[in-house]
Design an enzyme around this catalytic site. Structure first.
Site, PDB file in Angstrom:
ATOM      1  N   HIS A 140      -0.129   4.821  21.305  1.00  0.00           N
ATOM      2  CA  HIS A 140      -0.241   4.270  19.939  1.00  0.00           C
ATOM      3  C   HIS A 140       1.039   4.268  19.282  1.00  0.00           C
ATOM      4  CE1 HIS A 140      -1.996   4.272  15.968  1.00  0.00           C
ATOM      5  NE2 HIS A 140      -2.943   4.527  16.464  1.00  0.00           N
ATOM      6  N   HIS A 200      -5.562  -2.095  21.048  1.00  0.00           N
ATOM      7  CA  HIS A 200      -5.521  -1.510  19.778  1.00  0.00           C
ATOM      8  C   HIS A 200      -4.439  -2.178  18.967  1.00  0.00           C
ATOM      9  CE1 HIS A 200      -6.768   1.416  16.804  1.00  0.00           C
ATOM     10  NE2 HIS A 200      -5.728   1.824  16.677  1.00  0.00           N
ATOM     11  N   CYS A 251     -15.718   7.882  11.561  1.00  0.00           N
ATOM     12  CA  CYS A 251     -16.038   7.765  13.081  1.00  0.00           C
ATOM     13  C   CYS A 251     -16.209   6.557  13.786  1.00  0.00           C
ATOM     14  CB  CYS A 251     -17.408   8.637  13.248  1.00  0.00           C
ATOM     15  SG  CYS A 251     -17.874   9.967  12.334  1.00  0.00           S
ATOM     16  N   CYS A 280     -13.059   4.753  15.653  1.00  0.00           N
ATOM     17  CA  CYS A 280     -12.847   5.070  17.047  1.00  0.00           C
ATOM     18  C   CYS A 280     -14.049   4.848  18.212  1.00  0.00           C
ATOM     19  CB  CYS A 280     -12.241   6.701  17.113  1.00  0.00           C
ATOM     20  SG  CYS A 280     -10.784   6.771  16.620  1.00  0.00           S
ATOM     21  N   HIS A 281     -15.153   5.213  17.505  1.00  0.00           N
ATOM     22  CA  HIS A 281     -16.433   5.213  18.444  1.00  0.00           C
ATOM     23  C   HIS A 281     -17.166   4.049  18.440  1.00  0.00           C
ATOM     24  CE1 HIS A 281     -15.818   9.561  19.265  1.00  0.00           C
ATOM     25  NE2 HIS A 281     -15.694   9.689  18.068  1.00  0.00           N
ATOM     26  N   MET A 305      -9.227  13.581  19.903  1.00  0.00           N
ATOM     27  CA  MET A 305     -10.346  13.735  18.706  1.00  0.00           C
ATOM     28  C   MET A 305      -9.791  14.617  17.686  1.00  0.00           C
ATOM     29  SD  MET A 305     -13.699  13.381  17.377  1.00  0.00           S
ATOM     30  CE  MET A 305     -14.705  14.570  16.506  1.00  0.00           C
TER      31      MET A 305
HETATM   32 FE1  DHE Z   1      -5.132   2.167  12.075  1.00  0.00          FE
HETATM   33  C1  DHE Z   1      -2.702  -0.182  12.499  1.00  0.00           C
HETATM   34  C2  DHE Z   1      -7.482   0.482  13.798  1.00  0.00           C
HETATM   35  C3  DHE Z   1      -7.254   5.267  12.128  1.00  0.00           C
HETATM   36  C4  DHE Z   1      -3.398   3.892   9.763  1.00  0.00           C
HETATM   37  N1  DHE Z   1      -5.001   0.679  12.965  1.00  0.00           N
HETATM   38  C5  DHE Z   1      -3.985  -0.368  13.057  1.00  0.00           C
HETATM   39  C6  DHE Z   1      -4.338  -1.292  13.890  1.00  0.00           C
HETATM   40  C7  DHE Z   1      -5.751  -1.420  14.197  1.00  0.00           C
HETATM   41  C8  DHE Z   1      -6.135  -0.024  13.843  1.00  0.00           C
HETATM   42  C9  DHE Z   1      -6.469  -2.302  14.909  1.00  0.00           C
HETATM   43  C10 DHE Z   1      -3.433  -2.564  14.116  1.00  0.00           C
HETATM   44  C11 DHE Z   1      -3.521  -3.712  13.001  1.00  0.00           C
HETATM   45  C12 DHE Z   1      -2.706  -4.754  13.357  1.00  0.00           C
HETATM   46  O1  DHE Z   1      -1.225  -4.458  13.380  1.00  0.00           O
HETATM   47  O2  DHE Z   1      -3.036  -6.042  13.079  1.00  0.00           O
HETATM   48  N2  DHE Z   1      -6.782   2.817  12.915  1.00  0.00           N
HETATM   49  C13 DHE Z   1      -7.767   1.599  13.589  1.00  0.00           C
HETATM   50  C14 DHE Z   1      -8.873   2.446  14.129  1.00  0.00           C
HETATM   51  O3  DHE Z   1      -9.878   1.746  14.626  1.00  0.00           O
HETATM   52  C15 DHE Z   1      -8.722   3.873  13.942  1.00  0.00           C
HETATM   53  C16 DHE Z   1      -8.491   4.637  15.237  1.00  0.00           C
HETATM   54  C17 DHE Z   1      -9.856   4.558  13.323  1.00  0.00           C
HETATM   55  C18 DHE Z   1     -10.460   4.025  12.117  1.00  0.00           C
HETATM   56  O4  DHE Z   1     -11.654   4.650  11.685  1.00  0.00           O
HETATM   57  O5  DHE Z   1      -9.891   3.212  11.554  1.00  0.00           O
HETATM   58  C19 DHE Z   1      -7.466   4.031  12.848  1.00  0.00           C
HETATM   59  N3  DHE Z   1      -5.385   4.252  11.122  1.00  0.00           N
HETATM   60  C20 DHE Z   1      -6.047   5.333  11.218  1.00  0.00           C
HETATM   61  C21 DHE Z   1      -5.956   6.276  10.423  1.00  0.00           C
HETATM   62  O6  DHE Z   1      -6.823   7.423  10.195  1.00  0.00           O
HETATM   63  C22 DHE Z   1      -4.736   6.161   9.654  1.00  0.00           C
HETATM   64  C23 DHE Z   1      -3.784   7.019  10.082  1.00  0.00           C
HETATM   65  C24 DHE Z   1      -4.978   6.127   8.345  1.00  0.00           C
HETATM   66  C25 DHE Z   1      -5.739   5.323   7.346  1.00  0.00           C
HETATM   67  O7  DHE Z   1      -5.232   4.820   6.470  1.00  0.00           O
HETATM   68  O8  DHE Z   1      -6.857   4.850   7.824  1.00  0.00           O
HETATM   69  C26 DHE Z   1      -4.416   4.646  10.202  1.00  0.00           C
HETATM   70  N4  DHE Z   1      -3.505   2.242  11.150  1.00  0.00           N
HETATM   71  C27 DHE Z   1      -2.970   2.624  10.393  1.00  0.00           C
HETATM   72  C28 DHE Z   1      -1.689   2.196   9.677  1.00  0.00           C
HETATM   73  C29 DHE Z   1      -1.359   0.911  10.596  1.00  0.00           C
HETATM   74  C30 DHE Z   1      -2.521   1.026  11.505  1.00  0.00           C
HETATM   75  C31 DHE Z   1      -0.581   2.812   8.905  1.00  0.00           C
HETATM   76  C32 DHE Z   1      -0.193   0.054  10.383  1.00  0.00           C
HETATM   77  C33 DHE Z   1       0.915   0.468  11.356  1.00  0.00           C
HETATM   78  C34 DHE Z   1       2.252  -0.547  11.227  1.00  0.00           C
HETATM   79  O9  DHE Z   1       3.084  -0.075  11.173  1.00  0.00           O
HETATM   80  O10 DHE Z   1       1.713  -1.702  11.264  1.00  0.00           O
END
Ligand code: DHE
Length: 540
Positions: free
Chosen positions: A364, A322, A45, A48-49, A86
């Protein structure tokens, strides 16, 4: 009746009973239960929160708000998700856990400790010193086409040989590695865990080898390297969610050199105690990183040429920054201010905000997708968490001024809850997923557009079915397209439950047919995939 309708109905019904409940004192919980709930909150959680629950991509969950909603309604929201993005947890958490979480978020949040230079130095380890590392590659792998794949729930990264589709090696990393980034030379992979653990993987050994590690904070999501000429492989930077700060490290050893706090005022002039560091990207023609601070909406251009006298340019944009990516010229960085429904555009040449573009709910993009639109010229695409729309934004102020920084076209995606779009300079296709859609079939499918003819109806493919995994209650979320080095294949992760078999499906980008399915008992909850060559060069 779809899940949205079920969820809306459930909320309305539970709402009727909650008036009396909400007037009571917040429910209490035992110390043991609170500790279990805190663990789930951190894992599922907080991203996001927020740790302090002030809200960003997700809603504010401070007791004033949650207690008003009441236990029943909170349970329904956690179970079924909402149209605002959500996710539903009824297939991830048990009924008891959902009830425990509903109680937990009505308690006052605990403030975790700080994490400074002493803590970082105490966690820092160099397993193989730079002088003891190979002088040339000790393996026959085509390193350009290696994929660094997050195995989310095992706290590992799999390095997969893109040519043979065999797992070359699996390394133990931090929990739920969020992203992998490459050094400018393409030799080193930097992976950052959700728990703030940063690992440095050297691809020149016979097998991928961790040569250094450090903990940069208690919670983190981003890492990047120095890419300007003369600074190749010299520095790394990692952004933390908690404490809200970024750390600059030696690129070859991860020795921490400097920590900068991101606490401060928002674009509205209000103090925020938890402005988390979201995406970070390295500019190629300056010694500079673009550091996006989520809650304040401030974009910091960090000049790394003199760390002792660090210069930062602070650009005001919009709150809740983000993820984002470059335009095709790598002059402009486009970053989603997701809960503001905007994309901010930074001109890294002038060091100024070029535009704030209005989009649909919760853009996103991942890193987005660049292509030349038949009518509007160069565009960059983003999908949305809160809308079934892909927005195309014009990115060429020099030759297509009338379209620059405007949404020039909206394409219909197969559903909301989308996280990533992707294309490749050699491809005629744009790919979009929808892994957080509460409808199983939609979360398991992707949409493919013909970018030479966007009037043509797109193709919707159920990629999860192609993997031919055993039937199960849990949704097999299809997530994040990544191209191979020559831009002919698209790789999708099948993100199934922690105890269920997962897979990676490889599709032929031209024919859209399945080319291979990578299955292995060790491939548990694969999510992000980062091709060495495309990540090193920011190709998307
Ligand atoms: Fe991510 C990128 C934050 C949930 C998979 N994610 C990012 C980036 C941020 C971020 C800040 C950019 C980084 C950068 O480019 O420097 N992500 C968050 C969260 O805060 C969030 C919403 C909730 C959390 O608890 O993390 C979140 N993200 C997820 C997932 O649930 C995902 C689908 C699966 C996982 O592995 O946690 C996920 N996020 C990804 C991926 C990228 C990403 C695969 C990179 C994408 C890319 O092509 O660069």
């Amino acid at each position: 009746m779809n899940k949205f309708t079920v969820s809306a109905l459930a909320l309305a019904v539970s709402g009727m009973f909650n008036v009396a409940y909400a007037a009571d004192e917040p429910p209490t919980m035992s110390v043991e239960k609170k500790a279990s709930a805190a663990k789930i909150y951190f894992e599922r959680c907080a991203g996001c929160h927020g740790i302090l629950r002030k809200g960003a991509t997700g809603k504010n969950l401070e007791p004033d708000n949650t207690h008003k909603l009441g236990q029943n309604r909170l349970e329904k929201i956690i179970s079924y998700g909402t149209e605002g993005g959500m996710v539903n947890f009824d297939d991830i958490l048990s009924k008891d856990d959902i009830s425990m979480m509903a109680t937990y978020i009505q308690q006052t949040p605990d403030v975790p400790p700080e994490f400074g230079m002493k803590d970082m130095l105490a966690s820092w380890k160099v397993m193989v010193k730079p002088e003891d590392r190979p002088k040339k590659p000790m393996n026959k792998i085509n390193l350009k086409n290696v994929f660094s794949v997050t195995l989310r729930d095992t706290g590992e990264v799999a390095l997969i040989d893109g040519d043979t589709k065999q797992i070359w090696g699996i390394v133990k990393t931090g929990y739920a590695v969020h992203i992998s980034r490459l050094s400018a030379s393409g030799r080193y992979v930097y992976v950052i865990g959700r728990d703030g653990k940063l690992d440095l993987i050297d691809l020149w050994f016979e097998k991928p080898t961790i040569v250094a590690e450090i903990k940069v904070g208690i919670e983190a999501r981003s890492v990047e390297t120095s890419k300007f000429k003369g600074y190749e492989d010299k520095y790394a930077i990692a952004g933390s969610y908690w404490p809200p700060q970024y750390a600059i490290m030696d690129g070859l050893t991860l020795k921490p050199l400097k920590i900068v706090s991101t606490r401060g005022m928002t674009v509205d002039g209000e103090y925020h105690p938890e402005p988390r560091v979201a995406s970070i990207v390295a500019t190629e023609d300056k010694p500079e990183w673009v550091v996006n601070v989520k809650e304040t909406g401030m974009i910091r251009l960090v000049d790394y040429s003199d760390l002792k006298n660090l210069k930062e340019t602070t650009i005001e944009s919009a709150k809740f920054l983000h993820d984002g990516g470059w335009d095709s010229t790598k002059r402009y960085f486009l970053v989603a201010a997701n809960a503001s429904n905007k994309v901010a555009v930074v001109d890294t040449k002038t060091g100024k905000l070029a535009a704030l573009v209005d989009t649909k709910a919760k853009p996103h993009p991942g890193r987005g997708a660049n292509f030349v639109h038949p009518k509007f010229g160069p565009v960059w695409a983003t999908s949305h968490l809160g809308a079934d729309v892909i927005s195309l934004i014009g990115t060429d102020p020099a030759k297509h001024k009338q379209y620059a920084w405007k949404v020039v076209q909206e394409l219909k995606n197969h559903g909301g809850g989308s996280l990533f779009v992707k294309t490749h300079p050699k491809s005629n296709h744009l790919w979009a997923d929808a892994p957080l859609n509460p409808e199983k079939d939609l979360a398991e499918s992707v949409t493919v557009y013909d970018i030479k003819n966007l009037d043509k109806p797109p193709v919707i493919i159920n990629v999860a079915k192609m993997a031919d995994l055993p039937e199960s209650k849990a949704t097999k979320r299809v997530v994040q397209a990544e191209y191979n080095a020559d831009g002919t294949e698209v790789w999708y992760s099948i993100w199934a439950g922690k105890t269920e078999p997962s897979a990676i499906v490889v599709l032929d980008d031209k024919t859209l047919k399945m080319k291979a399915v990578i299955k292995d008992p060790k491939l548990i909850t694969p999510t992000g995939k980062f091709n060495v060559y495309n990540t090193q060069r920011d190709i998307y």
